[in-house]
Structures are given as C-alpha cells and as structure tokens.
Design an enzyme around this catalytic site. Structure first.
Site, mmCIF file in Angstrom:
data_model
loop_
_atom_site.group_PDB
_atom_site.id
_atom_site.type_symbol
_atom_site.label_atom_id
_atom_site.label_comp_id
_atom_site.label_asym_id
_atom_site.label_seq_id
_atom_site.Cartn_x
_atom_site.Cartn_y
_atom_site.Cartn_z
ATOM 1 N N THR A 66 0.838 -1.193 0.000
ATOM 2 C CA THR A 66 0.000 0.000 0.000
ATOM 3 C C THR A 66 0.879 1.252 0.000
ATOM 4 O OG1 THR A 66 -1.920 1.055 1.035
ATOM 5 C CG2 THR A 66 -0.342 0.052 2.534
ATOM 6 N N ASN A 67 0.299 2.387 0.291
ATOM 7 C CA ASN A 67 1.065 3.637 0.296
ATOM 8 C C ASN A 67 0.623 4.500 1.463
ATOM 9 O OD1 ASN A 67 -1.222 5.420 -0.654
ATOM 10 N ND2 ASN A 67 -1.128 3.934 -2.309
ATOM 11 N N ARG A 68 1.179 5.698 1.574
ATOM 12 C CA ARG A 68 0.956 6.515 2.774
ATOM 13 C C ARG A 68 -0.289 7.403 2.706
ATOM 14 N NH1 ARG A 68 5.625 6.186 5.779
ATOM 15 N NH2 ARG A 68 7.556 5.873 4.618
ATOM 16 N N SER A 69 -1.133 7.214 1.707
ATOM 17 C CA SER A 69 -2.320 8.076 1.609
ATOM 18 C C SER A 69 -3.215 7.896 2.841
ATOM 19 C CB SER A 69 -3.116 7.730 0.349
ATOM 20 O OG SER A 69 -4.357 8.391 0.380
ATOM 21 N N ALA A 101 -4.927 7.391 -3.963
ATOM 22 C CA ALA A 101 -3.594 6.978 -4.398
ATOM 23 C C ALA A 101 -3.731 5.509 -4.784
ATOM 24 C CB ALA A 101 -2.599 7.164 -3.268
#
Ligand code: C5P
Length: 409
Positions: free
Chosen positions: A208-211, A275
């Site tokens: 995943t990502n930091r959104s 994101a």
C-alpha cells in the site's frame, strides 16, 4: 459553512438531552449563533443554565415568561432561524409536530418558521419502531421535515437497537447537508475516490502507500456542503466516514475500478483523489508466506489506470503527487489521461500531501496553470477544487447550448 448561521436548537425531554450541550458547544465553535428552546420535560434532564453558559444567550423555556422577560417570541425566533434542529426529538414532539399541535415555544416556533426543520429522534427502540412513531415520522417526512436516522447501539433503558442520538459530528454533518441544499453544486452528482489501495500478496500482507484519505474525504464533505449528491469510493483509511455521503468501501485497484465504473453512470464529475497502487502481486499466495524462505522476490504486474481508461460525459479530475518536476509531470498526466483538471501536489513540501491536514497544490487545466494556491487546510483546498468544478461544469453547459450564450438577457 455554519459561520454566522442562526440555529434554533430545540431540546426535548429524553435521556440524550445532555448530549445536546456538546452539540450546542460544537455549533458555537463552528461560528453559528445558537438559540436554545427547551421543553418543560427537557429541563428535568438538564438545566437551562448549561445552555446559557455555552451559547451566551438566554434559553427559552416558556412562552409567556420568555415573552415578558426577554422580549422575544416564537415569531421572532422562527424568523431569524436558518435552521431549526430538534435534538434529541422524543416520540412526544414527533407526535405533536405530525398532528400540528402548537402548545409551547418549540412547537409554535416550528409552526411559524420557513426555515428547514431537522429532527434527531432518540428514544427506546420499541417506542421508535412502534407503528405510531413510524407513521408520525413518515408524515413529518412527507411535509418536508428532515429526519436524521437514529444510531443503533446500546440504549440507556437497556437493550440494543436503533434509537440512540447520533454523535455530534453526524448531526452536524446532516445539518450542513440541509443548509447546503441550494449551494452551487445543487443537483450535481459527484464521485470522489480516496485513500491508498491495498494490494494483497498473501492472506495477511498488502502493498500500500501513505495516503490517509484526508484530501478525498475533505472533497466529499465540501461537495456535500455545496449541495451535491456525493458517492465516496474509499480504499481503507482510519478516518470516519462523512455523514450524508454514500460510501463504497474497496481494497484493491481492481475493486476501485469496478466501483468507479458503476458509479460514473449519470455522474457530473469524477474526482480521483485516491492513491491507486500502480502495481499488484502477479500471484496472491494462498497461505501466509513463511519467513524461513529467506529472501523473497515478488513479481508485480501493473494495475488498471482507472482515470485514463474511463471516459464519458463527466468531468475528470485527477491528482498528481510528485516529488520532482511537479508542473511538467502534472501537465503530462492531464493530457495522457484526458483530464479536465489536475491537482498538482508537491509531496516534498513540508505539511503538504500524504497524511497531513494541510496541502499546497497548483490547479492546472487544458490552458495551463489556473491557480497556484498557498498552503491551506485540506478543506480549503477541497473548496478551491470545487470552485473549478463549478466553473468547468458551467463552461461545459454553455458549450453544449451555444445558442443560449448569444441570447440577449
Ligand atoms: O499514479 P499517477 O500519478 O498516475 O496518478 C494520477 C491520477 O491518476 C490520480 O488522480 C490517481 O487517482 C489516478 N490513478 C488511477 N489509476 C491508477 C493510478 C492512478 O486512476 N492505476
């Protein structure tokens, strides 16, 4: 949005009456002017003094005493109201309002006002579900009263079910939605995506990502407050869902694509603040991958590009979170994905981008930079983006009806 609005807060005699103090306080903190009317029964649960201290205004408790002492009457309150909010609303007040009984300050004010009247029913589940209460609620709705559905949970009287007064934030969300009904996005159908998608690699792990989802959620709320019907397609986030917004929860890019595809039919604008992962695991392991294996090589494949692949009769607005060559990259994406507007977001700036409550963005359309905004709260950024949505929707309308442009006023 609540700033300088006059809210008449009607408090009736239910156990949740104490929660109305928090509601009054939050409304005041939002800049609203709050005038409280309490029924006689409400005063058995909480004192007028509490509300007087919170609102810095006299609390109206009885028609004749008030008229004489404070020179205010039900007509005056009815006329200054931007909204009348009754929270908690007992079965009794619902019955009175449904049958037009006006025998105290609250009921006469409701009868005399042209402002929207919002009720937050709160009572024991059986009372709420009683056909009489349900019939009263239907009648009230048919007459244009706005009913906030009660929350489900544990009740003071014991038991579990619908009948709880919703949280203050939820009540205020409904109030904002009602006040925003004639806003500049009234009647518009807006789809917003938010959060970072999660791409599984095995039953417990994801890429995943930091959104944080904060930007997309702020857009959804702002669009709601300006009168739009909003569908929020959200990847997993840890922030609460905005009230009065249809929320569709998804995890992966593929699921988000399917949800967006379904939602865009009939939409006026799609705002992709999510994101979306660019890569997904080629094969998802059926069982948890064991660490004994030592090093691990994952094979990733691309995800579908939702924005680029979807076209239709709606505005397409995208985000470009970049750490270098911001404007060039954003402009390239605007063209490649056939967007009407792109929000270029420099994620290397302090307090800007992923996770923070503020954002520094540049808005770019087909003709170039529209606005280079300073560091603002995500809610303010949301409103500036929606200003552009309004402008672009108007432009589209006048392009579709060129005859109207030349018609003399
Ligand atoms: O990842 P990228 O910088 O290309 O994202 C630009 C825009 O495209 C964003 O609005 C994002 O939500 C959207 N996007 C998408 N599908 C993807 C990747 C990004 O819709 N697979």
């Amino acid at each position: 949005m609540l700033n300088k609005k006059t809210i008449i807060l009607g408090v009736t005699g239910g156990i949740a009456a104490y929660k109305a103090a928090d509601l009054a306080s939050k409304l005041i903190q939002s800049g609203a002017s709050v005038r409280v009317i309490m029924t006689r029964n409400a005063q058995e649960f909480i004192t007028p003094l509490t509300f007087e201290a919170i609102t810095s205004s006299a609390v109206v408790t009885d028609m004749f005493q008030t008229a004489a002492e404070h020179r205010i009457n039900h007509i005056a309150l009815a006329e200054i109201a931007d909204a009348v909010l009754i929270a908690p609303a007992t079965a009794d007040i619902m019955a009175k309002l449904a049958t037009g009984i006006a025998d105290d300050m609250l009921t006469t004010t409701v009868l005399a006002t042209r402002a929207p009247v919002i009720l937050a029913p709160s009572m024991h589940t059986q009372m709420y579900q009683n056909p009489v209460t349900q019939e009263n609620e239907s009648r009230l709705k048919a007459r244009g009263f706005y009913i906030i559905p009660p929350a489900t949970g544990r009740l003071a009287s014991g038991g579990y079910g619908p009948g709880r007064l919703p949280d203050t934030e939820v009540i205020i969300g409904h109030l904002k939605a009602v006040l925003g009904r004639s806003g500049d996005l009234a009647g518009m159908n807006i789809i917003v995506t938010a959060g970072g998608t999660q791409e599984p690699i095995d039953p417990v792990r994801v890429i995943t990502n930091r959104s944080s989802g904060k930007m997309g959620y702020a857009i959804a709320e702002a669009a709601r407050d300006r009168g739009a019907r909003v569908t929020l397609i959200s990847a997993p986030v840890s922030i609460p869902a905005p009230p009065v917004v249809d929320i569709i929860r998804v995890e992966t890019a593929v699921q988000m694509k399917e949800a967006v595809q379904r939602a865009v039919s009939g939409a006026d604008a799609l705002i992709m603040a999510a994101a979306v992962a660019d890569f997904q695991a080629r094969d998802i392991a059926e069982n948890k991958i064991k660490k004994e294996k030592g090093n691990l090589t994952l094979e990733l494949t691309g995800t579908p590009d939702i924005l680029a692949e979807l076209n239709g009769d709606f505005l397409k607005i995208g985000f470009a979170a970049e750490s270098q060559d911001l404007l060039e990259n954003a402009q390239r994406k605007l063209i490649a994905k056939k967007l009407d507007l792109i929000v270029a977001n420099n994620i290397t700036e302090e307090n800007s981008g992923f996770g923070s409550d503020t954002n520094k963005v540049t808005l770019i359309d087909k003709n170039g930079v529209v606005q280079n905004l300073p560091l603002l709260s995500k809610r303010e950024v949301a409103d500036r983006i929606l200003d552009q949505v309004v402008r672009l929707l108007n432009l589209k309308k006048s392009n579709n009806n060129p005859a109207q442009k030349n018609t003399p006023a």
